[in-house]
Motif scaffolding. Structure first.
Motif, PDB file in Angstrom:
ATOM      1  N   LEU A  23       0.860  -1.330   0.012  1.00 39.98           N
ATOM      2  CA  LEU A  23       0.212   0.112   0.118  1.00 39.98           C
ATOM      3  C   LEU A  23       0.993   1.121  -0.165  1.00 39.98           C
ATOM      4  O   LEU A  23       2.098   1.247   0.690  1.00 39.98           O
ATOM      5  CB  LEU A  23      -0.862   0.054   1.158  1.00 39.98           C
ATOM      6  N   GLU A  24       0.414   2.219  -0.815  1.00 35.20           N
ATOM      7  CA  GLU A  24       1.039   3.520  -0.818  1.00 35.20           C
ATOM      8  C   GLU A  24       0.653   4.562   0.189  1.00 35.20           C
ATOM      9  O   GLU A  24      -0.565   4.727   0.457  1.00 35.20           O
ATOM     10  CB  GLU A  24       1.249   4.242  -2.054  1.00 35.20           C
ATOM     11  N   ALA A  25       1.370   5.143   1.101  1.00 34.45           N
ATOM     12  CA  ALA A  25       1.264   6.056   1.953  1.00 34.45           C
ATOM     13  C   ALA A  25       0.141   7.041   1.592  1.00 34.45           C
ATOM     14  O   ALA A  25      -0.667   7.403   2.514  1.00 34.45           O
ATOM     15  CB  ALA A  25       2.442   6.639   2.587  1.00 34.45           C
ATOM     16  N   GLU A  32      -8.183   5.954   0.825  1.00 34.75           N
ATOM     17  CA  GLU A  32      -8.610   5.213  -0.308  1.00 34.75           C
ATOM     18  C   GLU A  32      -8.905   3.618   0.087  1.00 34.75           C
ATOM     19  O   GLU A  32      -9.259   2.718  -0.873  1.00 34.75           O
ATOM     20  CB  GLU A  32      -7.566   5.186  -1.311  1.00 34.75           C
ATOM     21  N   PHE A  33      -8.461   3.130   1.194  1.00 32.64           N
ATOM     22  CA  PHE A  33      -8.546   1.599   1.561  1.00 32.64           C
ATOM     23  C   PHE A  33      -9.110   1.441   2.838  1.00 32.64           C
ATOM     24  O   PHE A  33      -9.161   2.050   3.866  1.00 32.64           O
ATOM     25  CB  PHE A  33      -7.148   1.456   1.761  1.00 32.64           C
ATOM     26  N   HIS A  34      -9.990   0.181   2.964  1.00 32.13           N
ATOM     27  CA  HIS A  34     -10.547  -0.162   4.053  1.00 32.13           C
ATOM     28  C   HIS A  34     -10.183  -1.684   3.949  1.00 32.13           C
ATOM     29  O   HIS A  34     -10.002  -2.485   2.814  1.00 32.13           O
ATOM     30  CB  HIS A  34     -11.857   0.081   4.491  1.00 32.13           C
ATOM     31  N   GLY A  35     -10.368  -2.615   5.003  1.00 34.24           N
ATOM     32  CA  GLY A  35      -9.937  -3.870   4.770  1.00 34.24           C
ATOM     33  C   GLY A  35     -10.513  -4.651   6.188  1.00 34.24           C
ATOM     34  O   GLY A  35     -10.882  -4.156   7.266  1.00 34.24           O
ATOM     35  N   ASN A  41     -12.415  -8.870  11.475  1.00 30.51           N
ATOM     36  CA  ASN A  41     -12.137  -7.575  12.129  1.00 30.51           C
ATOM     37  C   ASN A  41     -11.806  -6.748  11.328  1.00 30.51           C
ATOM     38  O   ASN A  41     -10.977  -6.926  10.379  1.00 30.51           O
ATOM     39  CB  ASN A  41     -10.990  -7.969  13.266  1.00 30.51           C
ATOM     40  N   VAL A  42     -12.201  -5.446  11.557  1.00 28.79           N
ATOM     41  CA  VAL A  42     -11.775  -4.182  10.618  1.00 28.79           C
ATOM     42  C   VAL A  42     -10.239  -3.966  10.869  1.00 28.79           C
ATOM     43  O   VAL A  42      -9.909  -4.144  11.964  1.00 28.79           O
ATOM     44  CB  VAL A  42     -12.483  -3.078  10.907  1.00 28.79           C
ATOM     45  N   LEU A  43      -9.584  -3.653   9.656  1.00 27.06           N
ATOM     46  CA  LEU A  43      -8.199  -3.255   9.635  1.00 27.06           C
ATOM     47  C   LEU A  43      -8.092  -1.784  10.076  1.00 27.06           C
ATOM     48  O   LEU A  43      -8.886  -1.042   9.334  1.00 27.06           O
ATOM     49  CB  LEU A  43      -7.610  -3.543   8.414  1.00 27.06           C
ATOM     50  N   GLU A  44      -7.156  -1.312  10.775  1.00 28.42           N
ATOM     51  CA  GLU A  44      -6.625  -0.144  10.794  1.00 28.42           C
ATOM     52  C   GLU A  44      -5.566   0.066  10.158  1.00 28.42           C
ATOM     53  O   GLU A  44      -4.414  -0.623  10.191  1.00 28.42           O
ATOM     54  CB  GLU A  44      -6.257   0.220  12.261  1.00 28.42           C
ATOM     55  N   ILE A  45      -5.436   1.149   9.013  1.00 28.57           N
ATOM     56  CA  ILE A  45      -4.595   1.301   8.079  1.00 28.57           C
ATOM     57  C   ILE A  45      -4.227   2.619   8.231  1.00 28.57           C
ATOM     58  O   ILE A  45      -4.987   3.564   7.901  1.00 28.57           O
ATOM     59  CB  ILE A  45      -5.119   1.012   6.445  1.00 28.57           C
ATOM     60  N   THR A  46      -3.027   2.751   8.616  1.00 31.66           N
ATOM     61  CA  THR A  46      -2.434   4.372   8.764  1.00 31.66           C
ATOM     62  C   THR A  46      -1.052   4.503   8.111  1.00 31.66           C
ATOM     63  O   THR A  46      -0.558   3.435   7.754  1.00 31.66           O
ATOM     64  CB  THR A  46      -2.270   4.456  10.293  1.00 31.66           C
ATOM     65  N   ALA A  47      -0.593   5.734   7.885  1.00 32.06           N
ATOM     66  CA  ALA A  47       0.629   5.757   7.483  1.00 32.06           C
ATOM     67  C   ALA A  47       1.308   7.094   8.147  1.00 32.06           C
ATOM     68  O   ALA A  47       0.484   7.849   8.899  1.00 32.06           O
ATOM     69  CB  ALA A  47       0.319   6.340   6.066  1.00 32.06           C
ATOM     70  N   ARG A  48       2.471   6.892   8.530  1.00 34.12           N
ATOM     71  CA  ARG A  48       3.426   7.921   8.945  1.00 34.12           C
ATOM     72  C   ARG A  48       4.570   8.324   8.071  1.00 34.12           C
ATOM     73  O   ARG A  48       5.404   7.167   8.001  1.00 34.12           O
ATOM     74  CB  ARG A  48       3.878   7.460  10.348  1.00 34.12           C
ATOM     75  N   GLU A  50       6.506   7.990   4.812  1.00 34.05           N
ATOM     76  CA  GLU A  50       6.105   7.064   3.794  1.00 34.05           C
ATOM     77  C   GLU A  50       5.737   5.441   4.136  1.00 34.05           C
ATOM     78  O   GLU A  50       5.672   4.868   3.495  1.00 34.05           O
ATOM     79  CB  GLU A  50       7.370   6.817   2.834  1.00 34.05           C
ATOM     80  N   ASP A  51       5.733   5.267   5.457  1.00 35.66           N
ATOM     81  CA  ASP A  51       5.542   4.132   6.088  1.00 35.66           C
ATOM     82  C   ASP A  51       4.122   3.848   6.349  1.00 35.66           C
ATOM     83  O   ASP A  51       3.427   4.683   6.757  1.00 35.66           O
ATOM     84  CB  ASP A  51       6.217   3.959   7.421  1.00 35.66           C
ATOM     85  N   VAL A  52       3.746   2.526   6.008  1.00 42.85           N
ATOM     86  CA  VAL A  52       2.201   2.140   6.195  1.00 42.85           C
ATOM     87  C   VAL A  52       2.253   1.111   7.220  1.00 42.85           C
ATOM     88  O   VAL A  52       3.169   0.181   7.251  1.00 42.85           O
ATOM     89  CB  VAL A  52       1.826   1.608   4.720  1.00 42.85           C
ATOM     90  N   PHE A  53       1.154   1.280   8.055  1.00 50.29           N
ATOM     91  CA  PHE A  53       1.064   0.291   8.998  1.00 50.29           C
ATOM     92  C   PHE A  53      -0.453  -0.337   8.955  1.00 50.29           C
ATOM     93  O   PHE A  53      -1.369   0.399   8.591  1.00 50.29           O
ATOM     94  CB  PHE A  53       1.134   0.944  10.422  1.00 50.29           C
TER      95      PHE A  53
END
Length: 103
Positions: A23-25, A32-35, A41-48, A50-53
């Motif tokens: 995934l791009e930060a 743009e994403f959910h998962g 379980n819902v995913l928590e998709i975050t960016a700090r 250029e890093d994606v978590f």
């Protein structure tokens, strides 16, 4: 796990780490994403920077995850009785070890 973007494309990943690598930060910041993980379980998709978590939360949305996966994979063969089995059936390790784009 499955990540769905705002264009209703889904991407099946074998792990959260692989999803985070792909995934791009900027897209994550733009929302743009959910998962969902294999348990729904819902995913928590975050960016700090250029890093994606990507991490699972305690917010379970199993029925929504199944419906979302069935909706975006209407042209793909999905097999399995559980969400986990459905996701695993979509990952093709010998062709795409990182992920599989579903259309």
């Amino acid at each position: 796990m499955v990540v769905v973007d705002t264009d209703a494309e889904a991407f099946a990943f074998a792990s959260a780490d692989l999803a985070a690598q792909w995934l791009e930060a900027t897209d994550v910041v733009d929302g743009e994403f959910h998962g969902y993980d294999a348990l729904g379980n819902v995913l928590e998709i975050t960016a700090r920077g250029e890093d994606v978590f990507v991490a699972s939360t305690d917010d379970n949305a199993y029925d929504a995850a199944v419906a979302d996966l069935q909706r975006v994979t209407s042209r793909n063969r999905v097999s399995g009785e559980s969400l986990d089995e459905m996701i695993r059936s979509l990952i093709v390790p010998h062709r795409t070890p990182l992920f599989r784009r579903l259309r």
